[in-house]
Write a protein that holds these residues in place. Structure first.
Motif, short mmCIF file in Angstrom:
data_model
loop_
_atom_site.label_atom_id
_atom_site.label_comp_id
_atom_site.label_asym_id
_atom_site.label_seq_id
_atom_site.Cartn_x
_atom_site.Cartn_y
_atom_site.Cartn_z
N ASP A 94 -11.48 18.20 -47.17
CA ASP A 94 -12.85 18.59 -46.86
C ASP A 94 -13.82 18.20 -47.98
O ASP A 94 -14.95 17.78 -47.73
N SER A 95 -13.36 18.34 -49.23
CA SER A 95 -14.20 17.94 -50.37
C SER A 95 -14.44 16.44 -50.36
O SER A 95 -15.56 15.97 -50.64
N ILE A 96 -13.41 15.68 -50.02
CA ILE A 96 -13.56 14.22 -49.91
C ILE A 96 -14.57 13.88 -48.83
O ILE A 96 -15.42 13.00 -48.99
N GLY A 97 -14.49 14.62 -47.73
CA GLY A 97 -15.42 14.38 -46.62
C GLY A 97 -16.86 14.64 -47.01
O GLY A 97 -17.78 13.91 -46.58
N LEU A 98 -17.09 15.67 -47.84
CA LEU A 98 -18.45 15.95 -48.30
C LEU A 98 -19.01 14.79 -49.11
O LEU A 98 -20.18 14.40 -48.94
N VAL A 99 -18.19 14.23 -49.98
CA VAL A 99 -18.63 13.09 -50.80
C VAL A 99 -18.89 11.87 -49.91
O VAL A 99 -19.91 11.18 -50.04
N ARG A 100 -18.00 11.61 -48.98
CA ARG A 100 -18.13 10.46 -48.09
C ARG A 100 -19.41 10.56 -47.24
O ARG A 100 -20.15 9.58 -47.10
N ASP A 101 -19.67 11.75 -46.71
CA ASP A 101 -20.86 11.94 -45.87
C ASP A 101 -22.14 11.78 -46.67
O ASP A 101 -23.13 11.19 -46.19
N ALA A 102 -22.16 12.30 -47.92
CA ALA A 102 -23.36 12.18 -48.75
C ALA A 102 -23.65 10.73 -49.10
O ALA A 102 -24.81 10.29 -49.08
N ILE A 103 -22.59 9.96 -49.39
CA ILE A 103 -22.79 8.55 -49.70
C ILE A 103 -23.32 7.80 -48.48
O ILE A 103 -24.21 6.94 -48.58
N ALA A 104 -22.80 8.14 -47.31
CA ALA A 104 -23.27 7.49 -46.09
C ALA A 104 -24.74 7.78 -45.83
O ALA A 104 -25.48 6.92 -45.32
N ARG A 105 -25.19 8.99 -46.23
CA ARG A 105 -26.59 9.36 -46.03
C ARG A 105 -27.47 9.01 -47.23
O ARG A 105 -28.66 9.29 -47.23
#
Length: 536
Positions: A94-105
Protein backbone atom coordinates in the motif's frame (compact mmCIF):
# COMPACT_ATOMS: atom_id res chain seq x y z
CA UNK A 1 20.48 -9.74 -0.94
CA UNK A 2 16.70 -9.64 -0.69
CA UNK A 3 15.04 -8.00 -3.69
CA UNK A 4 11.58 -7.74 -5.14
CA UNK A 5 11.14 -9.75 -8.33
CA UNK A 6 10.73 -6.70 -10.51
CA UNK A 7 14.05 -5.12 -9.55
CA UNK A 8 16.20 -4.15 -12.56
CA UNK A 9 19.95 -4.61 -12.65
CA UNK A 10 21.71 -1.34 -11.73
CA UNK A 11 23.87 0.32 -14.34
CA UNK A 12 27.57 0.33 -13.59
CA UNK A 13 28.35 3.79 -14.91
CA UNK A 14 26.73 7.02 -13.77
CA UNK A 15 24.98 8.73 -16.69
CA UNK A 16 25.67 12.33 -17.34
CA UNK A 17 23.34 14.61 -15.42
CA UNK A 18 21.39 16.71 -17.91
CA UNK A 19 21.91 20.42 -17.59
CA UNK A 20 19.25 22.24 -15.67
CA UNK A 21 16.91 24.38 -17.69
CA UNK A 22 16.93 28.11 -17.25
CA UNK A 23 15.09 29.24 -14.14
CA UNK A 24 14.00 32.84 -13.95
CA UNK A 25 16.85 34.52 -12.10
CA UNK A 26 18.78 37.24 -13.91
CA UNK A 27 21.67 37.07 -11.45
CA UNK A 28 22.47 33.36 -11.88
CA UNK A 29 22.57 31.18 -15.01
CA UNK A 30 20.56 27.96 -14.97
CA UNK A 31 23.67 25.74 -15.13
CA UNK A 32 25.15 27.56 -12.13
CA UNK A 33 21.97 27.01 -10.18
CA UNK A 34 22.07 23.33 -11.12
CA UNK A 35 25.66 23.08 -9.94
CA UNK A 36 24.75 24.65 -6.59
CA UNK A 37 21.68 22.40 -6.25
CA UNK A 38 23.61 19.17 -6.85
CA UNK A 39 26.53 20.35 -4.71
CA UNK A 40 24.16 21.01 -1.80
CA UNK A 41 22.48 17.61 -2.22
CA UNK A 42 25.84 15.90 -2.45
CA UNK A 43 27.24 17.34 0.79
CA UNK A 44 24.21 17.14 3.06
CA UNK A 45 24.05 14.42 5.70
CA UNK A 46 20.47 13.53 4.79
CA UNK A 47 20.27 10.74 2.18
CA UNK A 48 18.99 12.20 -1.09
CA UNK A 49 18.44 11.12 -4.69
CA UNK A 50 17.27 12.63 -7.98
CA UNK A 51 15.37 10.66 -10.62
CA UNK A 52 14.66 11.44 -14.28
CA UNK A 53 11.01 10.78 -15.27
CA UNK A 54 11.88 11.33 -18.96
CA UNK A 55 13.98 8.18 -19.06
CA UNK A 56 12.52 4.71 -19.13
CA UNK A 57 11.44 3.49 -15.65
CA UNK A 58 12.26 6.83 -13.97
CA UNK A 59 15.82 5.82 -12.96
CA UNK A 60 18.00 7.40 -10.28
CA UNK A 61 20.46 9.80 -11.96
CA UNK A 62 22.07 11.15 -8.81
CA UNK A 63 22.60 10.08 -5.19
CA UNK A 64 24.71 11.50 -2.40
CA UNK A 65 27.16 9.77 -0.09
CA UNK A 66 24.63 9.68 2.76
CA UNK A 67 22.31 7.56 0.61
CA UNK A 68 25.18 5.16 -0.11
CA UNK A 69 25.94 4.83 3.59
CA UNK A 70 22.31 4.24 4.49
CA UNK A 71 21.70 1.52 1.88
CA UNK A 72 25.14 -0.10 1.70
CA UNK A 73 25.25 0.18 -2.10
CA UNK A 74 27.90 1.97 -4.11
CA UNK A 75 26.95 4.81 -6.44
CA UNK A 76 27.76 2.65 -9.47
CA UNK A 77 25.15 0.13 -8.23
CA UNK A 78 22.51 2.78 -7.55
CA UNK A 79 22.57 5.16 -10.50
CA UNK A 80 20.47 3.91 -13.40
CA UNK A 81 18.11 1.84 -11.22
CA UNK A 82 14.55 2.50 -10.21
CA UNK A 83 14.10 3.05 -6.46
CA UNK A 84 12.25 -0.24 -6.16
CA UNK A 85 15.56 -2.09 -5.77
CA UNK A 86 15.34 -1.17 -2.06
CA UNK A 87 12.04 -3.03 -1.69
CA UNK A 88 11.70 -6.57 -0.35
CA UNK A 89 9.22 -9.22 0.75
CA UNK A 90 8.00 -7.29 3.82
CA UNK A 91 7.72 -3.90 2.13
CA UNK A 92 4.15 -2.68 2.42
CA UNK A 93 2.43 -2.74 -0.99
CA UNK A 94 0.00 0.00 0.00
CA UNK A 95 2.88 2.38 0.76
CA UNK A 96 4.41 1.59 -2.63
CA UNK A 97 1.05 2.32 -4.23
CA UNK A 98 0.91 5.74 -2.57
CA UNK A 99 4.30 6.67 -4.02
CA UNK A 100 3.39 5.32 -7.46
CA UNK A 101 0.08 7.23 -7.56
CA UNK A 102 1.71 10.51 -6.46
CA UNK A 103 4.36 10.23 -9.17
CA UNK A 104 1.68 9.54 -11.77
CA UNK A 105 -0.15 12.69 -10.65
CA UNK A 106 3.13 14.68 -10.46
CA UNK A 107 2.49 15.45 -6.79
CA UNK A 108 4.64 15.28 -3.67
CA UNK A 109 4.22 12.44 -1.21
CA UNK A 110 5.57 11.45 2.23
CA UNK A 111 5.48 7.85 3.48
CA UNK A 112 7.20 5.59 5.98
CA UNK A 113 8.29 2.43 4.24
CA UNK A 114 10.31 -0.66 5.12
CA UNK A 115 13.37 -0.91 2.86
CA UNK A 116 16.27 -3.34 2.53
CA UNK A 117 20.00 -2.66 2.62
CA UNK A 118 22.50 -4.44 0.41
CA UNK A 119 23.32 -6.92 3.20
CA UNK A 120 19.64 -7.93 3.44
CA UNK A 121 18.89 -6.13 6.71
CA UNK A 122 15.83 -3.93 6.92
CA UNK A 123 15.40 -0.31 7.95
CA UNK A 124 12.45 2.03 8.23
CA UNK A 125 12.71 4.85 5.71
CA UNK A 126 10.89 8.17 6.05
CA UNK A 127 10.63 9.01 2.34
CA UNK A 128 9.65 12.39 0.91
CA UNK A 129 9.30 12.65 -2.88
CA UNK A 130 8.68 15.96 -4.64
CA UNK A 131 8.49 16.86 -8.34
CA UNK A 132 10.82 19.61 -9.67
CA UNK A 133 9.33 21.87 -12.37
CA UNK A 134 11.00 24.28 -14.79
CA UNK A 135 10.06 27.87 -15.63
CA UNK A 136 7.52 26.74 -18.19
CA UNK A 137 5.87 24.31 -15.77
CA UNK A 138 7.36 21.20 -17.35
CA UNK A 139 8.35 18.34 -15.07
CA UNK A 140 12.17 18.07 -14.88
CA UNK A 141 13.09 15.69 -12.05
CA UNK A 142 11.82 13.97 -8.97
CA UNK A 143 13.72 14.80 -5.81
CA UNK A 144 13.69 12.28 -2.95
CA UNK A 145 14.93 12.81 0.59
CA UNK A 146 15.17 9.88 2.98
CA UNK A 147 15.74 9.35 6.68
CA UNK A 148 16.45 6.14 8.59
CA UNK A 149 13.83 6.16 11.36
CA UNK A 150 14.35 2.58 12.55
CA UNK A 151 15.20 3.63 16.11
CA UNK A 152 12.05 5.74 16.34
CA UNK A 153 9.87 2.93 15.00
CA UNK A 154 11.44 0.46 17.44
CA UNK A 155 10.80 2.87 20.32
CA UNK A 156 7.18 3.30 19.21
CA UNK A 157 6.76 -0.46 18.97
CA UNK A 158 8.35 -0.94 22.40
CA UNK A 159 6.00 1.67 23.89
CA UNK A 160 3.01 0.00 22.21
CA UNK A 161 4.14 -3.38 23.53
CA UNK A 162 4.62 -1.96 27.03
CA UNK A 163 1.14 -0.42 26.97
CA UNK A 164 -0.31 -3.69 25.76
CA UNK A 165 1.52 -5.62 28.48
CA UNK A 166 0.30 -3.15 31.09
CA UNK A 167 -3.29 -3.62 29.91
CA UNK A 168 -2.87 -7.40 29.90
CA UNK A 169 -1.28 -7.15 33.33
CA UNK A 170 -4.23 -5.26 34.78
CA UNK A 171 -6.67 -7.77 33.30
CA UNK A 172 -4.55 -10.70 34.50
CA UNK A 173 -4.24 -9.27 37.98
CA UNK A 174 -7.98 -8.80 38.29
CA UNK A 175 -8.72 -12.31 37.06
CA UNK A 176 -6.08 -13.80 39.36
CA UNK A 177 -7.55 -11.97 42.36
CA UNK A 178 -11.03 -13.39 41.76
CA UNK A 179 -9.66 -16.81 40.87
CA UNK A 180 -7.62 -16.93 44.08
CA UNK A 181 -10.74 -16.25 46.11
CA UNK A 182 -12.48 -19.17 44.37
CA UNK A 183 -9.47 -21.42 44.96
CA UNK A 184 -9.42 -20.32 48.60
CA UNK A 185 -12.94 -21.63 49.08
CA UNK A 186 -12.10 -24.92 47.31
CA UNK A 187 -8.86 -25.54 49.21
CA UNK A 188 -10.32 -24.43 52.51
CA UNK A 189 -13.18 -26.89 52.37
CA UNK A 190 -10.80 -29.59 51.14
CA UNK A 191 -8.84 -29.14 54.36
CA UNK A 192 -12.01 -29.17 56.47
CA UNK A 193 -13.25 -32.34 54.76
CA UNK A 194 -9.86 -33.97 55.13
CA UNK A 195 -9.94 -33.42 58.89
CA UNK A 196 -13.39 -35.00 59.11
CA UNK A 197 -13.03 -38.05 56.82
CA UNK A 198 -11.83 -41.21 58.49
CA UNK A 199 -8.64 -42.82 57.16
CA UNK A 200 -10.55 -46.03 56.50
CA UNK A 201 -12.64 -44.31 53.82
CA UNK A 202 -9.92 -44.49 51.16
CA UNK A 203 -12.14 -43.58 48.21
CA UNK A 204 -13.25 -40.35 49.88
CA UNK A 205 -9.70 -39.45 50.88
CA UNK A 206 -8.44 -40.08 47.32
CA UNK A 207 -11.16 -37.81 45.96
CA UNK A 208 -10.28 -35.10 48.47
CA UNK A 209 -6.58 -35.37 47.64
CA UNK A 210 -7.31 -35.15 43.90
CA UNK A 211 -9.36 -31.98 44.42
CA UNK A 212 -6.63 -30.49 46.58
CA UNK A 213 -3.89 -31.33 44.05
CA UNK A 214 -5.84 -29.76 41.18
CA UNK A 215 -6.57 -26.63 43.22
CA UNK A 216 -2.90 -26.37 44.24
CA UNK A 217 -1.91 -26.45 40.58
CA UNK A 218 -4.45 -23.73 39.89
CA UNK A 219 -2.92 -21.68 42.71
CA UNK A 220 0.55 -22.04 41.18
CA UNK A 221 -0.82 -20.91 37.84
CA UNK A 222 -2.33 -17.76 39.34
CA UNK A 223 0.97 -17.01 41.09
CA UNK A 224 2.73 -17.22 37.75
CA UNK A 225 0.09 -15.00 36.14
CA UNK A 226 0.56 -12.42 38.87
CA UNK A 227 4.33 -12.58 38.47
CA UNK A 228 3.94 -12.04 34.72
CA UNK A 229 1.62 -9.10 35.35
CA UNK A 230 4.03 -7.72 37.97
CA UNK A 231 1.15 -7.61 40.41
CA UNK A 232 2.79 -10.16 42.68
CA UNK A 233 4.37 -8.72 45.77
CA UNK A 234 8.06 -9.65 45.88
CA UNK A 235 8.77 -11.35 49.19
CA UNK A 236 12.18 -12.93 49.39
CA UNK A 237 13.00 -15.64 51.89
CA UNK A 238 15.89 -17.86 52.80
CA UNK A 239 15.94 -20.95 50.61
CA UNK A 240 18.19 -23.47 48.92
CA UNK A 241 18.21 -23.70 45.11
CA UNK A 242 18.51 -27.50 45.26
CA UNK A 243 15.21 -27.70 47.15
CA UNK A 244 13.55 -25.26 44.77
CA UNK A 245 14.63 -27.32 41.75
CA UNK A 246 13.37 -30.52 43.36
CA UNK A 247 9.97 -29.04 44.22
CA UNK A 248 9.62 -27.44 40.78
CA UNK A 249 10.77 -30.51 38.83
CA UNK A 250 7.26 -31.85 37.95
CA UNK A 251 6.33 -28.54 36.28
CA UNK A 252 9.68 -28.44 34.48
CA UNK A 253 9.22 -31.94 33.03
CA UNK A 254 5.65 -31.24 31.98
CA UNK A 255 6.59 -27.95 30.32
CA UNK A 256 9.58 -29.27 28.38
CA UNK A 257 7.85 -32.37 27.02
CA UNK A 258 8.90 -35.96 26.51
CA UNK A 259 11.59 -35.12 23.95
CA UNK A 260 13.75 -33.20 26.43
CA UNK A 261 15.78 -35.00 29.09
CA UNK A 262 16.68 -32.93 32.14
CA UNK A 263 19.84 -33.95 33.98
CA UNK A 264 20.90 -32.44 37.29
CA UNK A 265 24.25 -32.06 39.04
CA UNK A 266 23.46 -30.46 42.38
CA UNK A 267 26.14 -29.53 44.91
CA UNK A 268 25.60 -31.26 48.27
CA UNK A 269 26.92 -28.30 50.24
CA UNK A 270 25.20 -25.57 48.22
CA UNK A 271 24.97 -22.24 50.03
CA UNK A 272 21.56 -20.82 50.85
CA UNK A 273 20.38 -17.57 49.29
CA UNK A 274 17.57 -15.08 49.87
CA UNK A 275 15.14 -14.57 46.98
CA UNK A 276 11.53 -14.77 45.88
CA UNK A 277 10.78 -18.43 45.05
CA UNK A 278 7.93 -17.65 42.62
CA UNK A 279 10.06 -15.24 40.60
CA UNK A 280 12.95 -17.71 40.65
CA UNK A 281 10.70 -20.46 39.30
CA UNK A 282 9.48 -18.15 36.54
CA UNK A 283 13.06 -17.23 35.60
CA UNK A 284 14.04 -20.88 35.53
CA UNK A 285 11.03 -21.76 33.36
CA UNK A 286 11.84 -18.95 30.91
CA UNK A 287 15.39 -20.18 30.38
CA UNK A 288 14.35 -23.83 30.12
CA UNK A 289 11.62 -23.00 27.59
CA UNK A 290 14.19 -21.17 25.45
CA UNK A 291 16.48 -24.21 25.72
CA UNK A 292 13.66 -26.49 24.54
CA UNK A 293 12.96 -24.22 21.57
CA UNK A 294 16.67 -24.00 20.69
CA UNK A 295 16.81 -27.82 20.57
CA UNK A 296 13.56 -28.01 18.57
CA UNK A 297 11.95 -30.01 21.36
CA UNK A 298 14.52 -32.79 21.53
CA UNK A 299 17.80 -33.09 23.44
CA UNK A 300 19.43 -32.91 26.87
CA UNK A 301 19.37 -29.98 29.29
CA UNK A 302 21.92 -29.98 32.12
CA UNK A 303 21.08 -28.13 35.35
CA UNK A 304 23.95 -27.60 37.77
CA UNK A 305 24.36 -25.87 41.13
CA UNK A 306 27.68 -24.93 42.73
CA UNK A 307 29.32 -22.51 45.14
CA UNK A 308 31.51 -19.86 43.50
CA UNK A 309 33.45 -16.78 44.56
CA UNK A 310 33.53 -13.58 42.52
CA UNK A 311 36.55 -11.26 42.82
CA UNK A 312 37.36 -7.81 41.51
CA UNK A 313 40.06 -9.30 39.27
CA UNK A 314 37.87 -12.15 37.99
CA UNK A 315 34.15 -11.37 38.35
CA UNK A 316 31.77 -14.23 37.63
CA UNK A 317 29.55 -11.95 35.54
CA UNK A 318 29.61 -8.36 34.34
CA UNK A 319 28.80 -5.93 37.15
CA UNK A 320 28.82 -8.65 39.83
CA UNK A 321 30.22 -7.44 43.16
CA UNK A 322 32.97 -9.47 44.85
CA UNK A 323 31.59 -12.09 47.21
CA UNK A 324 30.25 -15.61 47.63
CA UNK A 325 27.49 -16.82 45.32
CA UNK A 326 25.26 -19.84 44.79
CA UNK A 327 25.27 -20.51 41.06
CA UNK A 328 22.52 -22.17 39.03
CA UNK A 329 23.48 -22.92 35.42
CA UNK A 330 21.39 -24.33 32.56
CA UNK A 331 23.10 -25.72 29.47
CA UNK A 332 21.38 -27.00 26.33
CA UNK A 333 22.39 -28.81 23.12
CA UNK A 334 20.77 -26.33 20.76
CA UNK A 335 22.15 -24.15 18.00
CA UNK A 336 23.70 -21.63 20.37
CA UNK A 337 23.30 -17.86 20.35
CA UNK A 338 24.31 -15.86 17.28
CA UNK A 339 27.39 -13.77 18.05
CA UNK A 340 25.77 -10.61 16.72
CA UNK A 341 22.85 -10.96 19.18
CA UNK A 342 24.47 -12.42 22.31
CA UNK A 343 25.05 -8.95 23.79
CA UNK A 344 21.37 -8.02 23.31
CA UNK A 345 19.47 -11.08 24.51
CA UNK A 346 18.63 -9.51 27.89
CA UNK A 347 17.35 -6.30 26.29
CA UNK A 348 13.59 -5.70 26.69
CA UNK A 349 11.53 -6.56 23.60
CA UNK A 350 14.52 -8.15 21.82
CA UNK A 351 13.76 -11.58 20.41
CA UNK A 352 15.37 -13.86 17.87
CA UNK A 353 12.11 -15.80 17.43
CA UNK A 354 9.73 -15.35 14.55
CA UNK A 355 7.02 -12.71 14.85
CA UNK A 356 4.22 -13.98 17.07
CA UNK A 357 6.38 -16.62 18.76
CA UNK A 358 7.85 -14.47 21.51
CA UNK A 359 7.48 -11.08 23.15
CA UNK A 360 11.17 -10.51 23.84
CA UNK A 361 10.36 -10.06 27.54
CA UNK A 362 11.28 -13.46 28.97
CA UNK A 363 15.03 -13.01 29.36
CA UNK A 364 14.70 -9.34 30.32
CA UNK A 365 12.44 -10.47 33.20
CA UNK A 366 15.10 -13.00 34.17
CA UNK A 367 17.76 -10.31 34.14
CA UNK A 368 15.65 -7.88 36.17
CA UNK A 369 14.78 -10.49 38.80
CA UNK A 370 18.36 -11.66 39.27
CA UNK A 371 19.69 -8.11 39.50
CA UNK A 372 16.98 -7.16 42.01
CA UNK A 373 18.08 -10.15 44.06
CA UNK A 374 21.62 -8.73 44.24
CA UNK A 375 23.06 -11.22 41.78
CA UNK A 376 24.06 -11.44 38.15
CA UNK A 377 23.39 -13.44 35.01
CA UNK A 378 25.45 -14.30 31.97
CA UNK A 379 24.90 -16.20 28.73
CA UNK A 380 27.54 -17.73 26.48
CA UNK A 381 27.97 -20.40 23.84
CA UNK A 382 29.77 -23.62 24.73
CA UNK A 383 32.44 -25.21 22.49
CA UNK A 384 30.52 -28.43 21.82
CA UNK A 385 27.40 -26.57 20.70
CA UNK A 386 24.52 -25.08 22.62
CA UNK A 387 24.26 -22.25 25.11
CA UNK A 388 24.84 -21.93 28.85
CA UNK A 389 22.98 -19.53 31.15
CA UNK A 390 24.37 -18.94 34.64
CA UNK A 391 22.46 -17.24 37.46
CA UNK A 392 24.45 -16.04 40.48
CA UNK A 393 22.70 -15.33 43.79
CA UNK A 394 24.50 -13.89 46.86
CA UNK A 395 25.13 -16.30 49.69
CA UNK A 396 22.81 -15.73 52.64
CA UNK A 397 23.81 -16.68 56.17
CA UNK A 398 21.49 -18.78 58.26
CA UNK A 399 19.58 -22.02 57.98
CA UNK A 400 16.45 -22.61 55.93
CA UNK A 401 13.59 -22.91 58.41
CA UNK A 402 11.20 -25.82 58.46
CA UNK A 403 7.46 -25.28 58.08
CA UNK A 404 5.85 -23.41 60.98
CA UNK A 405 3.47 -26.30 61.39
CA UNK A 406 6.35 -28.53 62.37
CA UNK A 407 7.87 -26.00 64.78
CA UNK A 408 4.78 -24.64 66.52
CA UNK A 409 1.85 -26.57 67.94
CA UNK A 410 -1.29 -26.36 65.84
CA UNK A 411 -4.60 -25.04 67.08
CA UNK A 412 -5.84 -22.31 69.37
CA UNK A 413 -6.98 -22.09 72.94
CA UNK A 414 -10.07 -19.96 72.51
CA UNK A 415 -8.24 -16.72 71.60
CA UNK A 416 -10.49 -14.06 70.09
CA UNK A 417 -9.65 -13.13 66.46
CA UNK A 418 -11.08 -10.21 64.51
CA UNK A 419 -11.40 -11.26 60.86
CA UNK A 420 -11.96 -8.66 58.09
CA UNK A 421 -13.12 -10.06 54.73
CA UNK A 422 -15.52 -8.57 52.18
CA UNK A 423 -16.21 -11.76 50.16
CA UNK A 424 -19.02 -13.69 51.94
CA UNK A 425 -17.90 -17.14 50.74
CA UNK A 426 -14.29 -16.57 51.78
CA UNK A 427 -15.39 -15.05 55.09
CA UNK A 428 -17.62 -18.01 55.89
CA UNK A 429 -14.80 -20.41 55.08
CA UNK A 430 -12.19 -18.46 57.07
CA UNK A 431 -14.46 -18.33 60.10
CA UNK A 432 -15.08 -22.07 59.85
CA UNK A 433 -11.35 -22.84 59.62
CA UNK A 434 -10.45 -20.59 62.56
CA UNK A 435 -13.23 -22.02 64.74
CA UNK A 436 -12.19 -25.53 63.74
CA UNK A 437 -8.68 -24.63 64.92
CA UNK A 438 -10.05 -23.61 68.30
CA UNK A 439 -10.35 -19.82 68.02
CA UNK A 440 -13.25 -17.49 68.76
CA UNK A 441 -14.00 -15.33 65.70
CA UNK A 442 -15.71 -11.98 65.08
CA UNK A 443 -16.17 -11.14 61.41
CA UNK A 444 -16.70 -7.72 59.81
CA UNK A 445 -16.94 -6.98 56.09
CA UNK A 446 -14.88 -3.79 55.78
CA UNK A 447 -11.77 -2.12 57.16
CA UNK A 448 -13.72 0.91 58.40
CA UNK A 449 -16.06 -1.31 60.44
CA UNK A 450 -13.07 -3.11 61.94
CA UNK A 451 -11.43 0.19 62.91
CA UNK A 452 -14.63 1.47 64.54
CA UNK A 453 -14.98 -1.79 66.47
CA UNK A 454 -11.38 -1.71 67.72
CA UNK A 455 -11.79 1.81 69.07
CA UNK A 456 -14.04 0.58 71.89
CA UNK A 457 -13.41 -3.19 71.98
CA UNK A 458 -9.86 -4.24 72.86
CA UNK A 459 -10.16 -7.92 73.82
CA UNK A 460 -8.97 -9.30 70.46
CA UNK A 461 -5.83 -11.44 70.42
CA UNK A 462 -5.13 -10.91 66.69
CA UNK A 463 -6.34 -8.95 63.65
CA UNK A 464 -6.66 -11.05 60.47
CA UNK A 465 -7.54 -8.87 57.47
CA UNK A 466 -7.74 -9.03 53.70
CA UNK A 467 -5.77 -6.31 51.85
CA UNK A 468 -7.93 -5.44 48.83
CA UNK A 469 -11.40 -4.38 49.93
CA UNK A 470 -14.01 -1.81 48.87
CA UNK A 471 -14.97 1.14 51.03
CA UNK A 472 -11.99 3.47 50.70
CA UNK A 473 -9.73 1.81 53.29
CA UNK A 474 -7.46 -1.11 52.43
CA UNK A 475 -6.31 -3.78 54.82
CA UNK A 476 -2.83 -2.24 54.85
CA UNK A 477 -4.22 1.16 55.85
CA UNK A 478 -6.25 -0.52 58.57
CA UNK A 479 -3.17 -2.36 59.84
CA UNK A 480 -1.14 0.87 59.95
CA UNK A 481 -3.79 2.72 61.96
CA UNK A 482 -4.37 -0.22 64.32
CA UNK A 483 -0.62 -0.51 64.95
CA UNK A 484 -0.61 3.12 66.09
CA UNK A 485 -3.77 2.67 68.17
CA UNK A 486 -2.92 -0.78 69.68
CA UNK A 487 0.83 -1.41 69.16
CA UNK A 488 0.74 -4.78 70.95
CA UNK A 489 -1.98 -6.34 68.77
CA UNK A 490 -0.57 -8.94 66.32
CA UNK A 491 -1.68 -8.38 62.71
CA UNK A 492 -1.87 -10.90 59.87
CA UNK A 493 -2.66 -9.79 56.31
CA UNK A 494 -3.97 -11.93 53.47
CA UNK A 495 -4.43 -11.27 49.76
CA UNK A 496 -4.75 -12.92 46.41
CA UNK A 497 -3.59 -9.75 44.67
CA UNK A 498 -2.01 -6.46 45.66
CA UNK A 499 -0.61 -3.52 43.75
CA UNK A 500 2.80 -1.95 44.20
CA UNK A 501 1.56 0.94 46.32
CA UNK A 502 0.21 -1.50 48.90
CA UNK A 503 3.18 -3.84 48.69
CA UNK A 504 5.68 -1.41 50.19
CA UNK A 505 3.48 -0.66 53.20
CA UNK A 506 2.57 -4.32 53.72
CA UNK A 507 6.18 -5.42 54.14
CA UNK A 508 6.15 -4.53 57.84
CA UNK A 509 3.32 -7.00 58.50
CA UNK A 510 3.09 -10.77 58.31
CA UNK A 511 1.19 -12.07 55.27
CA UNK A 512 -0.40 -15.35 54.23
CA UNK A 513 -1.18 -15.46 50.53
CA UNK A 514 -4.47 -16.71 49.13
CA UNK A 515 -5.28 -19.43 48.53
CA UNK A 516 -3.82 -20.50 51.89
CA UNK A 517 -4.09 -23.97 53.36
CA UNK A 518 -5.37 -24.69 56.86
CA UNK A 519 -1.91 -25.62 58.09
CA UNK A 520 -0.36 -22.45 56.62
CA UNK A 521 -2.91 -20.24 58.37
CA UNK A 522 -2.54 -22.10 61.65
CA UNK A 523 1.25 -21.82 61.57
CA UNK A 524 1.19 -18.08 60.82
CA UNK A 525 -1.32 -17.35 63.61
CA UNK A 526 0.51 -19.42 66.22
CA UNK A 527 3.81 -17.76 65.29
CA UNK A 528 2.26 -14.32 65.81
CA UNK A 529 0.45 -15.23 69.04
CA UNK A 530 3.54 -16.85 70.53
CA UNK A 531 5.89 -14.15 69.25
CA UNK A 532 7.21 -11.10 71.14
CA UNK A 533 3.93 -9.19 70.67
CA UNK A 534 1.68 -12.19 71.23
CA UNK A 535 -0.29 -13.15 74.30
CA UNK A 536 1.26 -16.60 74.86
Amino acid sequence: MRMSEDRETPLKAQPEIPPAPHIADDTMPGEARADIFFAAVKTTRMPMIVTDPHREDNPIIFCNAAFERMTGYKQSEIVGSNCRFLQGPETDKDSIGLVRDAIARKEEVAVEILNYRKNGSTFWNALFVSPVFGDNGDLLYYFGSQLDISRRKEAEEALHQAQKMEAVGKLTGGIAHDFNNLLQVILGYVDLLESRVDDSNRAARRAIEAIGTAADRGAKLTQQLLAFARKQELRDRLLNLNTLIGDFRPIIDRNLGDGVEVRTDLADDLWNCRLDPVQCEMALLNILSNARDAMHGKGVVQMKTENLVSTEEEPLAAGLAPGEYACLSIQDQGDGIAEETIDRIFDPFFSTKEVGQGTGLGLSMVYGFVRQSGGGVEARNVPDGGARFALYFPRARGMVEADHVQLIHEGGGGEHILMVEDQPEVAELGKAILEDLGYSVTHVSSASKAYDLLQHKRDFALLFTDIVMPGGMSGVELARQVRQMIPSLPILLTTGYSDRALDEDSRSFELVRKPYRRADLSGKIRALLEGPNGIA
